[in-house]
Design a protein around this motif. Structure first.
Motif, PDB file in Angstrom:
ATOM      1  N   PHE A 226       0.830  -1.205   0.000  1.00 37.37           N
ATOM      2  CA  PHE A 226       0.000   0.000   0.000  1.00 37.37           C
ATOM      3  C   PHE A 226       0.864   1.254   0.000  1.00 37.37           C
ATOM      4  N   LEU A 227       1.986   1.209   0.714  1.00 35.23           N
ATOM      5  CA  LEU A 227       2.896   2.354   0.745  1.00 35.23           C
ATOM      6  C   LEU A 227       3.420   2.656  -0.655  1.00 35.23           C
ATOM      7  N   ALA A 228       3.780   1.618  -1.407  1.00 33.04           N
ATOM      8  CA  ALA A 228       4.255   1.811  -2.778  1.00 33.04           C
ATOM      9  C   ALA A 228       3.152   2.401  -3.654  1.00 33.04           C
ATOM     10  N   LEU A 229       1.935   1.899  -3.487  1.00 36.67           N
ATOM     11  CA  LEU A 229       0.792   2.427  -4.246  1.00 36.67           C
ATOM     12  C   LEU A 229       0.561   3.893  -3.902  1.00 36.67           C
ATOM     13  N   PHE A 230       0.680   4.214  -2.630  1.00 35.47           N
ATOM     14  CA  PHE A 230       0.519   5.602  -2.167  1.00 35.47           C
ATOM     15  C   PHE A 230       1.555   6.514  -2.830  1.00 35.47           C
ATOM     16  N   LEU A 231       2.804   6.067  -2.871  1.00 37.58           N
ATOM     17  CA  LEU A 231       3.874   6.877  -3.465  1.00 37.58           C
ATOM     18  C   LEU A 231       3.665   7.054  -4.967  1.00 37.58           C
ATOM     19  N   PHE A 232       3.293   5.980  -5.669  1.00 38.39           N
ATOM     20  CA  PHE A 232       3.013   6.073  -7.099  1.00 38.39           C
ATOM     21  C   PHE A 232       1.906   7.088  -7.379  1.00 38.39           C
ATOM     22  N   THR A 233       0.937   7.163  -6.468  1.00 35.87           N
ATOM     23  CA  THR A 233      -0.230   8.025  -6.663  1.00 35.87           C
ATOM     24  C   THR A 233       0.032   9.469  -6.260  1.00 35.87           C
ATOM     25  N   ILE A 234       0.768   9.680  -5.184  1.00 36.53           N
ATOM     26  CA  ILE A 234       0.921  11.006  -4.603  1.00 36.53           C
ATOM     27  C   ILE A 234       2.106  11.794  -5.155  1.00 36.53           C
ATOM     28  N   ILE A 235       3.221  11.139  -5.399  1.00 34.94           N
ATOM     29  CA  ILE A 235       4.420  11.852  -5.869  1.00 34.94           C
ATOM     30  C   ILE A 235       4.149  12.704  -7.118  1.00 34.94           C
ATOM     31  N   PRO A 236       3.349  12.223  -8.091  1.00 39.48           N
ATOM     32  CA  PRO A 236       3.065  13.070  -9.255  1.00 39.48           C
ATOM     33  C   PRO A 236       2.481  14.439  -8.894  1.00 39.48           C
ATOM     34  N   TYR A 237       1.726  14.529  -7.788  1.00 38.10           N
ATOM     35  CA  TYR A 237       1.176  15.821  -7.379  1.00 38.10           C
ATOM     36  C   TYR A 237       2.291  16.767  -6.969  1.00 38.10           C
ATOM     37  N   GLY A 238       3.268  16.258  -6.222  1.00 37.27           N
ATOM     38  CA  GLY A 238       4.396  17.092  -5.827  1.00 37.27           C
ATOM     39  C   GLY A 238       5.197  17.567  -7.021  1.00 37.27           C
ATOM     40  N   LEU A 239       5.392  16.682  -7.984  1.00 33.14           N
ATOM     41  CA  LEU A 239       6.128  17.047  -9.193  1.00 33.14           C
ATOM     42  C   LEU A 239       5.366  18.086 -10.017  1.00 33.14           C
ATOM     43  N   THR A 240       4.047  18.015  -9.977  1.00 35.71           N
ATOM     44  CA  THR A 240       3.228  19.000 -10.700  1.00 35.71           C
ATOM     45  C   THR A 240       3.415  20.397 -10.117  1.00 35.71           C
ATOM     46  N   PHE A 241       3.539  20.493  -8.804  1.00 32.22           N
ATOM     47  CA  PHE A 241       3.801  21.790  -8.166  1.00 32.22           C
ATOM     48  C   PHE A 241       5.163  22.330  -8.574  1.00 32.22           C
ATOM     49  N   ILE A 242       6.120  21.438  -8.808  1.00 28.57           N
ATOM     50  CA  ILE A 242       7.437  21.879  -9.277  1.00 28.57           C
ATOM     51  C   ILE A 242       7.332  22.448 -10.682  1.00 28.57           C
ATOM     52  N   LEU A 243       6.504  21.830 -11.518  1.00 26.73           N
ATOM     53  CA  LEU A 243       6.286  22.348 -12.873  1.00 26.73           C
ATOM     54  C   LEU A 243       5.701  23.753 -12.823  1.00 26.73           C
ATOM     55  N   SER A 244       4.690  23.912 -11.985  1.00 26.04           N
ATOM     56  CA  SER A 244       4.028  25.206 -11.844  1.00 26.04           C
ATOM     57  C   SER A 244       3.116  25.178 -10.621  1.00 26.04           C
ATOM     58  N   PRO A 245       3.283  26.104  -9.672  1.00 29.00           N
ATOM     59  CA  PRO A 245       2.384  26.151  -8.514  1.00 29.00           C
ATOM     60  C   PRO A 245       0.923  26.270  -8.935  1.00 29.00           C
ATOM     61  N   THR A 246       0.681  27.068  -9.978  1.00 26.62           N
ATOM     62  CA  THR A 246      -0.690  27.222 -10.471  1.00 26.62           C
ATOM     63  C   THR A 246      -1.250  25.895 -10.939  1.00 26.62           C
ATOM     64  N   LEU A 247      -0.458  25.177 -11.767  1.00 27.16           N
ATOM     65  CA  LEU A 247      -0.886  23.860 -12.248  1.00 27.16           C
ATOM     66  C   LEU A 247      -1.055  22.895 -11.085  1.00 27.16           C
ATOM     67  N   GLY A 248      -0.171  22.994 -10.094  1.00 31.43           N
ATOM     68  CA  GLY A 248      -0.263  22.111  -8.939  1.00 31.43           C
ATOM     69  C   GLY A 248      -1.583  22.260  -8.204  1.00 31.43           C
ATOM     70  N   PHE A 249      -2.000  23.506  -8.004  1.00 31.60           N
ATOM     71  CA  PHE A 249      -3.275  23.733  -7.321  1.00 31.60           C
ATOM     72  C   PHE A 249      -4.458  23.291  -8.191  1.00 31.60           C
ATOM     73  N   ILE A 250      -4.376  23.530  -9.479  1.00 34.07           N
ATOM     74  CA  ILE A 250      -5.447  23.080 -10.377  1.00 34.07           C
ATOM     75  C   ILE A 250      -5.549  21.560 -10.354  1.00 34.07           C
ATOM     76  N   GLN A 251      -4.381  20.907 -10.330  1.00 36.33           N
ATOM     77  CA  GLN A 251      -4.341  19.441 -10.376  1.00 36.33           C
ATOM     78  C   GLN A 251      -5.003  18.800  -9.167  1.00 36.33           C
ATOM     79  N   LEU A 252      -5.155  19.565  -8.094  1.00 37.28           N
ATOM     80  CA  LEU A 252      -5.777  19.020  -6.887  1.00 37.28           C
ATOM     81  C   LEU A 252      -7.228  18.606  -7.123  1.00 37.28           C
ATOM     82  N   ILE A 253      -7.822  19.057  -8.220  1.00 38.63           N
ATOM     83  CA  ILE A 253      -9.202  18.639  -8.510  1.00 38.63           C
ATOM     84  C   ILE A 253      -9.268  17.145  -8.821  1.00 38.63           C
TER      85      ILE A 253
END
Length: 322
Positions: A226-253
Motif C-alpha cells: 500500500f505504501l508503494a501504491l501511495f507513493l506512485f499516486t501522490i508523488i506526481p502531485y508534488g512534481l506538478t507543483f514543481i512544474l508550476s504552482p498554479t498547475l499544482g493547485f489546479i491538479q488538486l481537482i
C-alpha cells in the motif's frame, strides 16, 4: 477486406487495447512542447507513430518470450473468465513465428522513423532508440527477464516516462530538452508504472504460478504494498507543483480520484458500482466469472492517469494559445 481483417487480427494479438497508456503519455508531452518555437507538427506525428509501433512490438515480444519460457501455460491455468495470454497461439490461429515477425515489423517501422530523426536532428536520438529497444526486448527476454525479477514496474516507468517523454519532446522540438519535459516524463512514468503495479497486486497468485516476481510480490506484506501504491499516486502531485504552482493547485481537482483508487485497493468489497467504466455486458461477464475486482481496479488506475494528464494537457494548450 482481407488486408483490413488481417491487420485487425495482428493488432488484436498485439493487444492494441493497451495503447491508451502510450497515447495519453505522448499527447501530454506534445502539448507541453507546443510553446516551443522550434516545435514541428510533422516531427510530433512521426514520434507519435514511432512510439505506437514500439508499444505494439513490445506487447508481441512480451507474449513471444513468455510463451517460449512456458510461463503462459502456468498463468492461464490460474486465470478464469479473462482473455488467455497468447490465446491465438494456443488455439492454432497464429504461430510463434508470426508473433516474432509481427513484432519485428513494428520494430523496424519504429527504427525507420528513428533513423529519420537521427539524420534530421542528430546522434543523441540514437541513445533513445537503443535504450528503448533494449527495454522492449529484455522486459521478458532471457537472460535479463526484467519483468520476472521485480523490475517490471521500473522498466515500464522508464519506457513510458523519461524515454518516451524526453524522446518525443526532443524530436518534436528539433533537439531541445527542458526541465519541464524531464519532470513531466517522470510524472507519466510513475502513473504508467502505477497501472502495472495495480495489475500486479491483483494478479499475485497468477504471477507466482509462472514464477514471475513483480514489485507486489517483492514487497512482503500489505503495508509495504500500500505504501508503494501511495507513493506512485501522490508523488506526481508534488512534481506538478514543481512544474508550476498554479498547475499544482489546479491538479488538486483530481485528488479525490487518487484517494478513491487508494481506498478501493484497500477495501475489496467496494467496487461493483464501478460497472460504468466498462460496457454493461462485459461487466456482467466479469461478475459471473469473479473478475470484477480486476477490471474495476485496473480501469480505475488507467482512468486516474488519463484524468491527471488531461488536466496537464489542457493547461499547456491554454498556455501555448495565450
Amino acid at each position: 477486406m482481407f488486408i483490413r481483417n488481417k491487420l485487425a487480427f495482428i493488432l488484436t494479438n498485439a493487444r492494441y487495447r493497451a495503447l491508451p497508456q502510450s497515447v495519453i503519455s505522448i499527447v501530454v508531452i506534445i502539448c507541453a512542447a507546443l510553446h516551443c518555437k522550434t516545435f514541428t507538427v510533422l516531427n510530433a506525428i512521426l514520434a507519435f507513430s514511432g512510439v505506437i509501433c514500439v508499444h505494439l512490438s513490445a506487447n508481441l515480444f512480451d507474449d513471444f518470450f513468455d510463451y517460449i519460457q512456458g510461463s503462459v501455460t502456468e498463468r492461464n491455468k490460474v486465470m478464469t473468465g479473462r482473455a488467455l495470454k497468447c490465446e491465438n497461439i494456443i488455439n492454432g490461429k497464429a504461430t510463434l513465428a508470426q508473433f516474432f515477425f509481427w513484432a519485428s515489423c513494428f520494430g523496424i517501422i519504429a527504427g525507420i522513423i528513428g533513423l529519420y530523426f537521427i539524420i534530421k536532428i542528430g546522434l543523441p536520438v540514437l541513445y533513445f532508440i537503443i535504450s528503448g529497444a533494449f527495454l522492449t526486448v529484455f522486459y521478458s527476454a532471457p537472460p535479463l527477464k526484467l519483468s520476472y525479477r521485480g523490475l517490471g514496474e521500473l522498466t515500464i516507468g522508464l519506457m513510458f516516462g523519461p524515454l518516451l517523454g524526453c524522446g518525443v519532446y526532443y524530436v518534436s522540438t528539433g533537439g531541445i530538452l527542458t526541465s519541464t519535459a524531464i519532470i513531466l516524463s517522470i510524472i507519466t512514468g510513475l502513473l504508467a508504472a502505477n497501472i502495472v503495479y495495480v495489475h500486479s497486486i491483483i494478479d499475485m497468485d497468477a504471477d507466482r504460478a509462472c514464477k514471475k516476481t513483480t514489485l507486489a510480490i517483492l514487497l512482503k506484506n500489505d503495508y509495504l504494498r500500500f505504501l508503494a501504491l501511495f507513493l506512485f499516486t501522490i508523488i506526481p502531485y508534488g512534481l506538478t507543483f514543481i512544474l508550476s504552482p498554479t498547475l499544482g493547485f489546479i491538479q488538486l481537482i483530481t485528488l479525490p480520484a487518487g484517494i478513491y483508487l487508494l481506498y478501493v485497493m484497500r477495501d475489496k468489497k467496494r467496487h461493483k458500482f464501478l460497472f460504468k467504466l466498462i460496457p454493461q455486458q462485459m461487466w456482467k461477464t466479469a461478475i459471473k466469472t469473479g473478475n470484477e475486482l480486476f477490471y474495476s481496479r485496473w480501469l480505475l488506475a488507467r482512468d486516474f492517469m488519463t484524468l491527471f494528464v488531461t488536466v496537464i494537457s489542457i493547461y499547456y494548450i491554454i498556455k501555448a494559445v495565450l
